[in-house]
Design a protein around this motif. Sequence first.
Motif, PDB file in Angstrom:
ATOM      1  N   ALA A  34       2.005   1.460  -1.242  1.00 19.97           N
ATOM      2  CA  ALA A  34       1.071   0.928  -0.229  1.00 19.97           C
ATOM      3  C   ALA A  34       1.840   0.226   0.882  1.00 19.97           C
ATOM      4  CB  ALA A  34       0.092  -0.044  -0.901  1.00 19.97           C
ATOM      5  N   LYS A  35       2.847  -0.547   0.498  1.00 23.34           N
ATOM      6  CA  LYS A  35       3.632  -1.309   1.482  1.00 23.34           C
ATOM      7  C   LYS A  35       4.381  -0.396   2.442  1.00 23.34           C
ATOM      8  CE  LYS A  35       4.906  -5.227  -1.501  1.00 23.34           C
ATOM      9  NZ  LYS A  35       6.083  -5.718  -2.257  1.00 23.34           N
ATOM     10  N   TYR A  36       4.701   0.818   1.955  1.00 22.61           N
ATOM     11  CA  TYR A  36       5.473   1.739   2.794  1.00 22.61           C
ATOM     12  C   TYR A  36       4.603   2.635   3.675  1.00 22.61           C
ATOM     13  CZ  TYR A  36      10.095   0.296   1.571  1.00 22.61           C
ATOM     14  OH  TYR A  36      11.253  -0.435   1.481  1.00 22.61           O
ATOM     15  N   ALA A  37       3.308   2.353   3.719  1.00 26.76           N
ATOM     16  CA  ALA A  37       2.434   3.093   4.639  1.00 26.76           C
ATOM     17  C   ALA A  37       2.781   2.683   6.074  1.00 26.76           C
ATOM     18  CB  ALA A  37       0.975   2.754   4.324  1.00 26.76           C
ATOM     19  N   PRO A  38       2.502   3.552   7.026  1.00 19.87           N
ATOM     20  CA  PRO A  38       2.740   3.148   8.416  1.00 19.87           C
ATOM     21  C   PRO A  38       1.738   2.072   8.841  1.00 19.87           C
ATOM     22  CG  PRO A  38       1.686   5.313   8.320  1.00 19.87           C
ATOM     23  CD  PRO A  38       1.960   4.902   6.901  1.00 19.87           C
ATOM     24  N   SER A  39       2.105   1.266   9.832  1.00 23.05           N
ATOM     25  CA  SER A  39       1.156   0.277  10.357  1.00 23.05           C
ATOM     26  C   SER A  39       1.400   0.114  11.857  1.00 23.05           C
ATOM     27  CB  SER A  39       1.323  -1.071   9.643  1.00 23.05           C
ATOM     28  OG  SER A  39       2.635  -1.576   9.815  1.00 23.05           O
ATOM     29  N   GLY A  40       0.312  -0.136  12.575  1.00 23.73           N
ATOM     30  CA  GLY A  40       0.412  -0.241  14.038  1.00 23.73           C
ATOM     31  C   GLY A  40       1.425  -1.309  14.447  1.00 23.73           C
ATOM     32  N   GLY A  41       2.368  -0.929  15.294  1.00 22.52           N
ATOM     33  CA  GLY A  41       3.393  -1.886  15.738  1.00 22.52           C
ATOM     34  C   GLY A  41       4.198  -2.447  14.576  1.00 22.52           C
ATOM     35  N   ASN A  42       4.192  -1.732  13.489  1.00 22.24           N
ATOM     36  CA  ASN A  42       4.857  -2.169  12.240  1.00 22.24           C
ATOM     37  C   ASN A  42       4.387  -3.564  11.819  1.00 22.24           C
ATOM     38  OD1 ASN A  42       6.537  -1.900  10.006  1.00 22.24           O
ATOM     39  ND2 ASN A  42       8.347  -2.665  11.083  1.00 22.24           N
ATOM     40  N   SER A  43       3.096  -3.829  12.035  1.00 21.56           N
ATOM     41  CA  SER A  43       2.605  -5.200  11.805  1.00 21.56           C
ATOM     42  C   SER A  43       2.582  -5.587  10.332  1.00 21.56           C
ATOM     43  CB  SER A  43       1.217  -5.378  12.405  1.00 21.56           C
ATOM     44  OG  SER A  43       0.313  -4.545  11.726  1.00 21.56           O
ATOM     45  N   GLN A  44       2.325  -4.625   9.433  1.00 26.08           N
ATOM     46  CA  GLN A  44       2.317  -4.913   7.982  1.00 26.08           C
ATOM     47  C   GLN A  44       1.533  -6.181   7.656  1.00 26.08           C
ATOM     48  OE1 GLN A  44       6.210  -4.480   5.996  1.00 26.08           O
ATOM     49  NE2 GLN A  44       6.976  -3.452   7.833  1.00 26.08           N
ATOM     50  N   SER A  45       0.404  -6.343   8.328  1.00 27.55           N
ATOM     51  CA  SER A  45      -0.354  -7.600   8.173  1.00 27.55           C
ATOM     52  C   SER A  45      -1.332  -7.552   7.001  1.00 27.55           C
ATOM     53  CB  SER A  45      -1.097  -7.921   9.473  1.00 27.55           C
ATOM     54  OG  SER A  45      -1.878  -6.815   9.885  1.00 27.55           O
ATOM     55  N   TRP A  46      -1.384  -6.433   6.304  1.00 26.29           N
ATOM     56  CA  TRP A  46      -2.325  -6.292   5.195  1.00 26.29           C
ATOM     57  C   TRP A  46      -2.016  -7.235   4.042  1.00 26.29           C
ATOM     58  CZ3 TRP A  46      -0.427  -0.847   6.151  1.00 26.29           C
ATOM     59  CH2 TRP A  46       0.952  -0.779   5.911  1.00 26.29           C
ATOM     60  N   ASN A  47      -3.024  -7.534   3.263  1.00 31.81           N
ATOM     61  CA  ASN A  47      -2.876  -8.244   1.984  1.00 31.81           C
ATOM     62  C   ASN A  47      -3.377  -7.313   0.888  1.00 31.81           C
ATOM     63  OD1 ASN A  47      -2.058 -10.634   3.130  1.00 31.81           O
ATOM     64  ND2 ASN A  47      -3.726 -11.859   2.338  1.00 31.81           N
ATOM     65  N   PHE A  48      -2.687  -7.305  -0.231  1.00 32.51           N
ATOM     66  CA  PHE A  48      -3.154  -6.540  -1.394  1.00 32.51           C
ATOM     67  C   PHE A  48      -3.514  -7.524  -2.502  1.00 32.51           C
ATOM     68  CE2 PHE A  48       0.049  -3.876   0.801  1.00 32.51           C
ATOM     69  CZ  PHE A  48      -0.821  -2.899   1.279  1.00 32.51           C
ATOM     70  N   THR A  49      -4.752  -7.510  -2.894  1.00 34.91           N
ATOM     71  CA  THR A  49      -5.214  -8.438  -3.938  1.00 34.91           C
ATOM     72  C   THR A  49      -5.586  -7.612  -5.158  1.00 34.91           C
ATOM     73  OG1 THR A  49      -6.101  -9.828  -2.176  1.00 34.91           O
ATOM     74  CG2 THR A  49      -6.875 -10.292  -4.423  1.00 34.91           C
ATOM     75  N   VAL A  50      -4.857  -7.828  -6.229  1.00 33.51           N
ATOM     76  CA  VAL A  50      -5.077  -7.014  -7.440  1.00 33.51           C
ATOM     77  C   VAL A  50      -5.950  -7.799  -8.416  1.00 33.51           C
ATOM     78  CG1 VAL A  50      -3.958  -5.770  -9.328  1.00 33.51           C
ATOM     79  CG2 VAL A  50      -2.806  -5.946  -7.099  1.00 33.51           C
ATOM     80  N   LEU A  51      -7.133  -7.276  -8.676  1.00 33.18           N
ATOM     81  CA  LEU A  51      -8.035  -7.923  -9.636  1.00 33.18           C
ATOM     82  C   LEU A  51      -7.974  -7.164 -10.951  1.00 33.18           C
ATOM     83  CD1 LEU A  51     -11.449  -8.904  -7.974  1.00 33.18           C
ATOM     84  CD2 LEU A  51      -9.568 -10.354  -8.683  1.00 33.18           C
ATOM     85  N   GLN A  52      -7.556  -7.868 -12.000  1.00 31.89           N
ATOM     86  CA  GLN A  52      -7.525  -7.257 -13.342  1.00 31.89           C
ATOM     87  C   GLN A  52      -8.262  -8.118 -14.355  1.00 31.89           C
ATOM     88  OE1 GLN A  52      -3.217  -6.599 -13.848  1.00 31.89           O
ATOM     89  NE2 GLN A  52      -3.560  -4.437 -13.392  1.00 31.89           N
TER      90      GLN A  52
END
Length: 193
Positions: A34-52
């Motif tokens: 997921a982290k290696y997906a492309p992002s606009g302007g290489n912003s990588q501003s996403w958060n990944f929240t894993v609920l288990q």
Amino acid sequence: MNQVIQNILTRRSIRGYKEEQISNTDLEIIIEAAKYAPSGGNSQSWNFTVLQNKDKLEELNNLIREAFQNMLVDDDTYSSKKSGKVAARNNEYNFYYHAPTLIIVSNDRKYSNAMADSAVALENIFLASHSIGLGSCWINQIAWFCDEPKIRKLLNACGIPENYVVCGAAAVGYSSMNEIKHTSRKKIVVNII
Ligand SMILES: Cc1cc2nc3c(=O)[nH]c(=O)nc-3n(C[C@H](O)[C@H](O)[C@H](O)COP(=O)(O)O)c2cc1C
């Protein structure tokens, strides 16, 4: 056909899961993809929240059911939301199909590429999962209701900042489906000039 194309063509949305949790190693592989997906302007501003945590997942499911109950519908309401409202009346309703892992992708609400970046990250999650023998499915309900006060409170408590919206989520786990429905592809317009 190479393995990447084969993986893309054979991935399907999985809507039934075994209870068994995925391994931490597999989760790490999926998050790394997921982290290696492309992002606009290489912003990588996403958060990944894993609920288990099962209790948290159940709590969220109850809040989603409540949000559907309170949701007003009219002729313009998206059909999946309408059918969700009907389905959520059933006590058995579970919006993440009882998957043991739910990965919520959120992004800065003011960032114009928030949805695009999150969607490509989600696709990497689906493809990575499929490539290691796990099922997955895009789950939209949290994105629809992430600003409902009770849901927002739960999301904030899970570390999702107030200025982040949920763009989508991925149910991940071992498939319990005996038969996977092969959704046919429509005749899409492709113009080659
Ligand atoms: C933006 C988006 C939202 C979706 N939301 C849901 C959802 O909330 N629940 C669900 O079961 N499937 C959801 N899906 C999965 C689609 O229904 C599915 O991709 C489509 O029917 C094609 O099937 P396939 O993924 O098996 O090829 C969503 C897919 C996308 C791209």
